[in-house]
Design an enzyme around this catalytic site. Sequence first.
Site, short mmCIF file in Angstrom:
data_model
loop_
_atom_site.label_atom_id
_atom_site.label_comp_id
_atom_site.label_asym_id
_atom_site.label_seq_id
_atom_site.Cartn_x
_atom_site.Cartn_y
_atom_site.Cartn_z
N PRO A 86 0.79 -1.23 0.00
CG PRO A 86 -0.89 -1.55 1.59
CD PRO A 86 0.38 -2.16 1.05
CG ASN A 87 -0.34 4.28 1.25
OD1 ASN A 87 -1.32 4.78 0.70
ND2 ASN A 87 -0.42 3.74 2.46
NE ARG A 133 4.09 7.06 1.20
CZ ARG A 133 4.12 5.90 1.88
NH1 ARG A 133 4.53 4.80 1.29
NH2 ARG A 133 3.75 5.87 3.14
CE1 TYR A 148 8.53 5.47 3.63
CE2 TYR A 148 7.18 7.46 3.37
CZ TYR A 148 7.48 6.28 4.05
OH TYR A 148 6.72 5.91 5.12
CG ASN A 170 8.66 -1.44 0.74
OD1 ASN A 170 7.96 -1.56 1.75
ND2 ASN A 170 9.30 -0.32 0.44
CB ALA A 211 1.47 0.46 6.58
CG HIS A 246 4.77 -1.75 10.42
ND1 HIS A 246 6.12 -1.98 10.56
CD2 HIS A 246 4.67 -0.76 9.48
CE1 HIS A 246 6.80 -1.17 9.77
NE2 HIS A 246 5.94 -0.41 9.10
CG ASP A 278 0.48 -17.39 7.95
OD1 ASP A 278 1.55 -17.32 8.59
OD2 ASP A 278 -0.62 -17.64 8.48
CD GLU A 280 10.01 -6.87 5.86
OE1 GLU A 280 9.38 -7.96 5.93
OE2 GLU A 280 10.10 -6.08 6.81
CG HIS A 335 11.12 -1.59 5.30
ND1 HIS A 335 9.77 -1.61 5.01
CD2 HIS A 335 11.38 -2.75 5.94
CE1 HIS A 335 9.24 -2.72 5.49
NE2 HIS A 335 10.19 -3.44 6.05
NE ARG A 376 9.40 6.74 9.25
CZ ARG A 376 8.57 6.60 8.21
NH1 ARG A 376 8.79 5.65 7.31
NH2 ARG A 376 7.53 7.39 8.09
C1 DQA Z 1 8.07 1.54 4.19
C2 DQA Z 1 7.99 1.76 5.70
C3 DQA Z 1 6.59 1.53 6.21
O1 DQA Z 1 6.54 1.74 7.62
C4 DQA Z 1 5.62 2.48 5.56
O2 DQA Z 1 4.31 2.21 5.99
C5 DQA Z 1 5.71 2.48 4.08
C6 DQA Z 1 7.02 2.36 3.45
C7 DQA Z 1 9.44 1.93 3.63
O3 DQA Z 1 9.72 1.59 2.49
O4 DQA Z 1 10.21 2.61 4.31
O5 DQA Z 1 4.72 2.69 3.38
O6 DQA Z 1 7.86 0.17 3.91
#
Ligand code: DQA
Length: 146
Positions: free
Chosen positions: A10-11, A18, A23, A74, A77, A80, A87, A98, A100, A107
Amino acid sequence: MATMLLIHGPNLNLLGKRDAAHYGTATLADIEALVATEAKKAGLDVKAFQSNHEGALIDFIQKESASASGIIINPGALTHGSYALHDALVDTKLPAVEVHLSDVSSREEWRKVSVTAPACVGVISGKKEAGYIEAVQKLARQLKES
Ligand code: DQA
């Protein structure tokens, strides 16, 4: 040629718009191109996917993992809190890395917890888009060793 999945949650479709301090300024298309270039050097093909929906990400993982050798993800959110994504990654039995962009360890408290990380062979955090290059190299090494 082996295929790796590049998955964004997401996002992350909004990268480039952003908060650049967290980011960076690369767009999702920039990152996908960067990963494709690095993967090619390692002899890997990339199948990329982004969704704002947990179920769509899981559907993609279930469908595509059968013909893939590894995953870079990636989860945004969902990192978390999504045990379902955890799974789904475990069930693939594939090595996953993974990534980020931001340094999640420095943070908010809730960002310091990753429920998806235990399903992964490694986590790379806080290196902006350079983290993806490292992830491709880690995955390529992992695949060579296996
Ligand atoms: C993220 C970190 C996450 O906490 C956040 O919700 C994101 C991006 C990162 O790439 O730093 O959307 O995964």
